[in-house]
Design an enzyme around this catalytic site. Sequence first.
Site, short mmCIF file in Angstrom:
data_model
loop_
_atom_site.label_atom_id
_atom_site.label_comp_id
_atom_site.label_asym_id
_atom_site.label_seq_id
_atom_site.Cartn_x
_atom_site.Cartn_y
_atom_site.Cartn_z
N LYS A 60 0.83 -1.20 0.00
CA LYS A 60 0.00 0.00 0.00
C LYS A 60 0.86 1.26 0.00
O LYS A 60 0.53 2.24 -0.68
CB LYS A 60 -0.93 -0.03 1.22
CG LYS A 60 -2.01 -1.10 1.11
CD LYS A 60 -2.73 -1.35 2.41
CE LYS A 60 -3.75 -2.48 2.27
NZ LYS A 60 -4.35 -2.88 3.54
N GLN A 104 -4.11 -1.51 9.73
CA GLN A 104 -3.98 -2.83 9.12
C GLN A 104 -4.55 -3.88 10.08
O GLN A 104 -4.22 -3.90 11.26
CB GLN A 104 -2.51 -3.14 8.82
CG GLN A 104 -2.28 -4.47 8.16
CD GLN A 104 -2.94 -4.57 6.79
OE1 GLN A 104 -2.90 -3.63 6.01
NE2 GLN A 104 -3.55 -5.70 6.50
N ASP A 127 -10.55 3.86 4.68
CA ASP A 127 -10.68 2.41 4.52
C ASP A 127 -12.12 1.96 4.76
O ASP A 127 -12.45 0.79 4.59
CB ASP A 127 -9.73 1.69 5.47
CG ASP A 127 -9.41 0.26 5.04
OD1 ASP A 127 -9.55 -0.04 3.83
OD2 ASP A 127 -9.02 -0.55 5.89
#
Length: 289
Positions: A60, A104, A127
């Site tokens: 990412k 994450q 996200d």
Amino acid sequence: MSQTTSPTARLMDGSALARRMVGEAAERAAALAARTGRAPCLATVLVGDDPASVTYVRMKRNRCAEAGVQSRHIALPADTTTAQLVDTIGELSEDSGVHGILLQHPVGPHIDERAAFEAIAPEKDVDGVTAHSFAAMSLGMDGFASCTPGGIMHLLDHYDVDLTGKHAVVVGRSAILGKPVGMLLLGRDATVTYCHSRTTDLAAHTREADVLIAAVGRPRFLHGDQLKPGAVVIDAGYNPGNVGDVDFPSAAAVASLITPVPGGVGPMTIATLLTQTVDAATRQLGAAG
């Protein structure tokens, strides 16, 4: 028994579409920096050193560089507590130099992941993991989509899949994939059925699907004989050995459109993350247009 005939489905090339989206995000990021003197910034938070998570975060961050998005990485030890993680995310939420926050996951069984997600300011939830974002997706309000579901919708649009009146079956009910993708499909006038590991006679449902979203997290879980001929098959699974949740050879012999693994949904997830980071920075810097 699985199908054994030759593949007939058209591949949905997520890699190609993702490259285009990242290129567009890069152009917008450069224009934003020219107008404001500030580039979009994504903060990534990683707890521990799980090899897969480390790899995902590195990937990412590399894509951020390609898109002209600055990345700030916060690596926390594996024994970080929920309170410590919430405090770290809270500080990032208040930092005007950060426009998007990515935690994450998974973060480890000792941490309250939901509490950590909810510490992300809604305007920085690029996200799409907070309750605020889920509500926005469900109610058709302005907000950020969960990245994998959002990427799936981009793919369906790119391949001109008309969802109006279609029966969409989602196999999986996770908070960041199965549940939100169902809400997005419903918002596009599809009739949505959720299935999961405890669904009785799963095949009876999947054989009725015009659009099938496989998000159950089990390798080759769904086969061609469980599909409706001509179905659109989106494999959102990723298992060890580059294997999805769908048995690709048998499914491709039955479906009209299908995503490969890798190269289907995965690249779209990251492209959506970058697009939404640029969106967030544009809004926060008051530089829309």
